[in-house]
Scaffold this active site. Structure first.
Site, PDB file in Angstrom:
ATOM      1  N   ASP A   8      -1.149  15.476  -2.021  1.00 29.29           N
ATOM      2  CA  ASP A   8      -1.811  14.235  -1.633  1.00 29.29           C
ATOM      3  C   ASP A   8      -1.580  13.251  -2.785  1.00 29.29           C
ATOM      4  O   ASP A   8      -1.266  13.663  -3.904  1.00 29.29           O
ATOM      5  CB  ASP A   8      -3.301  14.529  -1.442  1.00 29.29           C
ATOM      6  N   ASP A  10      -3.520   9.604  -3.518  1.00 28.63           N
ATOM      7  CA  ASP A  10      -4.701   8.968  -4.111  1.00 28.63           C
ATOM      8  C   ASP A  10      -5.773   9.995  -4.443  1.00 28.63           C
ATOM      9  O   ASP A  10      -6.227  10.733  -3.566  1.00 28.63           O
ATOM     10  CB  ASP A  10      -5.269   7.907  -3.158  1.00 28.63           C
TER      11      ASP A  10
HETATM   12  C1  XBP Z   1      -6.308   7.768   0.386  1.00 32.34           C
HETATM   13  C2  XBP Z   1      -6.651   6.608   1.171  1.00 32.34           C
HETATM   14  C3  XBP Z   1      -5.851   5.350   1.089  1.00 32.34           C
HETATM   15  C4  XBP Z   1      -6.081   4.365  -0.019  1.00 32.34           C
HETATM   16  C5  XBP Z   1      -5.519   3.010   0.366  1.00 32.34           C
HETATM   17  O1  XBP Z   1      -5.050   8.269   0.756  1.00 32.34           O
HETATM   18  O2  XBP Z   1      -7.562   6.676   1.960  1.00 32.34           O
HETATM   19  O3  XBP Z   1      -6.208   4.696   2.259  1.00 32.34           O
HETATM   20  O4  XBP Z   1      -7.459   4.202  -0.267  1.00 32.34           O
HETATM   21  O5  XBP Z   1      -4.246   3.068   0.830  1.00 32.34           O
HETATM   22  P1  XBP Z   1      -4.458   9.679   0.168  1.00 32.34           P
HETATM   23  P2  XBP Z   1      -3.563   1.958   1.801  1.00 32.34           P
HETATM   24  O6  XBP Z   1      -5.504  10.313  -0.699  1.00 32.34           O
HETATM   25  O7  XBP Z   1      -4.116  10.495   1.391  1.00 32.34           O
HETATM   26  O8  XBP Z   1      -3.221   9.308  -0.598  1.00 32.34           O
HETATM   27  O9  XBP Z   1      -4.290   0.667   1.616  1.00 32.34           O
HETATM   28  O10 XBP Z   1      -2.137   1.899   1.329  1.00 32.34           O
HETATM   29  O11 XBP Z   1      -3.661   2.461   3.209  1.00 32.34           O
HETATM   30 MG    MG Z   2      -6.709  11.755  -1.686  1.00 31.02          MG
END
Ligand code: XBP
Ligand code: MG
Length: 255
Positions: A8, A10
């Site tokens: 993953d 973020d």
């Molecule tokens: C985490 C999320 C993302 C970010 C924002 O994604 O929920 O939506 O907060 O990204 P992951 P965008 O942990 O799966 O990477 O604004 O680009 O959608």
């Molecule tokens: Mg995440």
């Protein structure tokens, strides 16, 4: 046998959500929208995965009308602020991420990315954290906008399995959120969770393994974690998630 580690982005690769939150607020200010997301409010808002979906849910919950065109523009502006924030800030990979990636590559395992975030944001983060050739480290990259449904739906993980041509039991996912756990497990993949600043304290009772971080010899966990030999995650620990350690008959109760 373990063949791939799916990551993953973020919260798992790096603590990026604070950069996203500030970028959302900058985009609101720039568009003269009367909104400001506090840390506490953003923790709740993160339950809606995907930036565009989060904005849509926020405006809908307050009966604030915004056209789809303006919403897309606002999200693009947020991503531009995010990129600027990352460039000016100190977005580093979390402890142990690079070490495990290197160990996995040396052991002939594939690495993949399964994320909800936009492709431009993944590029921005990894170009700074790994280098311009970061894409070569990964055998597949599936971002939220490339599938029908974002996490907690299993789509991103299922697509990774298809691209890598492997079975769910040949992969392990690294996640930081309950939505990520549901997504990976929905695709039949075992998940190790390293909670992030925004997901700490949430319900991870369904995770296959839960540790404070991947840890590193130079940044070990404060205390030992059951099932882990060292105070950090080794490649072997991930392999054991899909191939549980053999129990020699008659030794289960040995002291
Ligand atoms: C985490 C999320 C993302 C970010 C924002 O994604 O929920 O939506 O907060 O990204 P992951 P965008 O942990 O799966 O990477 O604004 O680009 O959608
Ligand atoms: Mg995440």
């Amino acid at each position: 046998m373990l063949k791939a580690i799916l990551l993953d982005v973020d919260g798992t690769l790096a603590e990026t959500e604070e950069f996203h939150r500030r970028a959302f607020n900058s985009a609101f200010a720039q568009a003269s929208i009367d909104a400001h997301w506090s840390v506490e409010e953003y923790r709740e808002l993160l339950k809606v995965t995907g930036g565009k979906e989060r904005l849509r849910a926020y405006f809908r919950a307050r009966d604030l009308a915004i056209s789809e065109h303006d919403l897309q523009g606002l999200h693009r502006s947020k991503n531009e602020h995010y990129a600027r924030n990352l460039r000016g800030g100190s977005a580093q990979l979390r402890p142990g991420v690079l070490r495990l990636m290197q160990q996995a590559s040396q052991a002939g395992l594939m690495l993949g990315i399964a994320t909800t975030t936009s492709l431009v944001n993944v590029d921005e983060l990894l170009r700074h954290a790994i280098g311009p050739d970061w894409r070569q480290a990964f055998s597949c990259l599936v971002a939220g906008d490339q599938v029908a449904k974002k996490k907690p739906a299993p789509d991103v993980y299922q697509r990774c399995l298809e691209l890598l041509r492997i079975a769910p039991e040949q992969a392990v996912a690294l996640e930081d959120s309950p939505a990520g756990v549901a997504s990976a497990q929905g695709a039949g993949i075992k998940v190790l969770v390293t909670p992030s600043v925004y997901t700490a304290g949430q319900d991870f009772s369904r995770a296959d393994a839960l540790v404070p971080s991947l840890g590193d010899p130079g940044a070990p966990w404060e205390r030992e974690q059951p099932g882990f030999v060292r105070r950090w995650v080794e490649l072997q620990d991930l392999a054991h998630l899909v191939e549980p350690r053999e129990i020699v008959p008659g030794t289960e109760m040995a002291q």
